[in-house]
Motif scaffolding. Structure first.
Motif, short mmCIF file in Angstrom:
data_model
loop_
_atom_site.label_atom_id
_atom_site.label_comp_id
_atom_site.label_asym_id
_atom_site.label_seq_id
_atom_site.Cartn_x
_atom_site.Cartn_y
_atom_site.Cartn_z
N CYS A 51 13.47 -8.02 -7.39
CA CYS A 51 13.24 -6.74 -6.82
C CYS A 51 11.94 -6.07 -7.03
N VAL A 52 11.25 -6.21 -8.27
CA VAL A 52 10.04 -5.54 -8.34
C VAL A 52 8.98 -5.83 -7.39
N SER A 53 8.82 -7.32 -7.01
CA SER A 53 8.02 -7.80 -6.05
C SER A 53 8.32 -7.16 -4.88
N LEU A 54 9.76 -7.20 -4.25
CA LEU A 54 10.07 -6.70 -3.06
C LEU A 54 9.70 -5.37 -2.82
N ASN A 55 9.82 -4.70 -3.93
CA ASN A 55 9.18 -2.98 -4.10
C ASN A 55 7.90 -2.90 -3.98
N ALA A 56 7.28 -3.59 -4.31
CA ALA A 56 5.85 -3.59 -4.37
C ALA A 56 5.39 -4.24 -2.89
N ILE A 57 5.99 -5.17 -2.35
CA ILE A 57 5.55 -5.64 -1.17
C ILE A 57 5.93 -4.47 -0.04
N TYR A 58 7.07 -3.93 -0.33
CA TYR A 58 7.60 -2.74 1.05
C TYR A 58 6.74 -1.66 0.71
#
Length: 207
Positions: A51-58
């Motif tokens: 979730c942290v990775s997806l948050n950073a990407i988006y």
């Protein structure tokens, strides 16, 4: 190659993320060997990292929609969180518990809540800045290094005894994070030193 200089295109180095992953798996193995491993905790930890990775990407992806303004993005995120939080209060039955909370009218309680909100807003803002001026991968690596450092400090503070391989796993994570930082710094320095294609073209034309 023009003007005797060569442009450098940064290529992600797979060795440092690989070192981080190896350190993580070695740490999991050592926790299991010591009988302190929780597979449920590990699973939720992996999901949290995802979730942290997806948050950073988006975050990086939607920054142009707010003209690159971290203030606006942080404000929108907090408004959305407040709106989404209200249905959860109703679904989980927390609204009734909140109404019967003895400290609901306490100035100390609301002071601490306000302080926590300010710190949360500040963390969100700084996180957005880091993603904006670096990359989602850099943000995730720094977050991993921070969590690892906190784990090491906690073990030292509580004077716990850990195996040699446990310490090795944490040193691999911290070492991999440091190596990634050095590589990224070197790449950014190279990009700054090399002239842009437009500058090369102008110099070749004598402009």
């Amino acid at each position: 190659m023009e003007g005797g200089k060569r442009s450098v295109v940064p290529v992600p180095d797979p060795s440092t993320p690989g070192l981080l992953g190896s350190g993580f798996w070695l740490g999991v193995d050592q926790e299991e060997a010591e009988g302190t491993l929780s597979w449920t905790g590990t699973l939720f930890g992996i999901l949290a990292s995802l979730c942290v990775s997806l948050n950073a990407i988006y975050t990086k992806k939607v920054l142009p929609a707010v003209d690159g303004s971290i203030w606006r993005l942080t404000f929108y995120n907090n408004v959305n969180a407040c709106v989404l939080f209200l249905p959860l209060l109703l679904l989980l039955g927390e609204l009734q518990a909140l109404c019967h909370f003895a400290q609901l009218g306490s100035a100390h309680f609301w002071g601490m809540m306000t302080l926590g909100g300010l710190f949360g807003f500040a963390i969100g803002y700084v996180t957005g800045l880091q993603i904006k001026f670096t990359s989602p991968l850099t943000h995730n690596v720094s977050g991993t290094a921070k969590a690892c450092a906190q784990t090491v400090l906690a073990v030292l503070y509580y004077e716990e005894t850990k195996s040699f391989l446990w310490w090795t796993s944490n040193m691999m994570v911290l070492g991999g994070s440091s190596a990634y930082t050095w590589v990224r710094g070197w790449e950014m320095k190279k990009i700054q030193e090399d002239p842009s294609p437009k500058e090369d073209e102008k110099s070749s034309l004598g402009v």
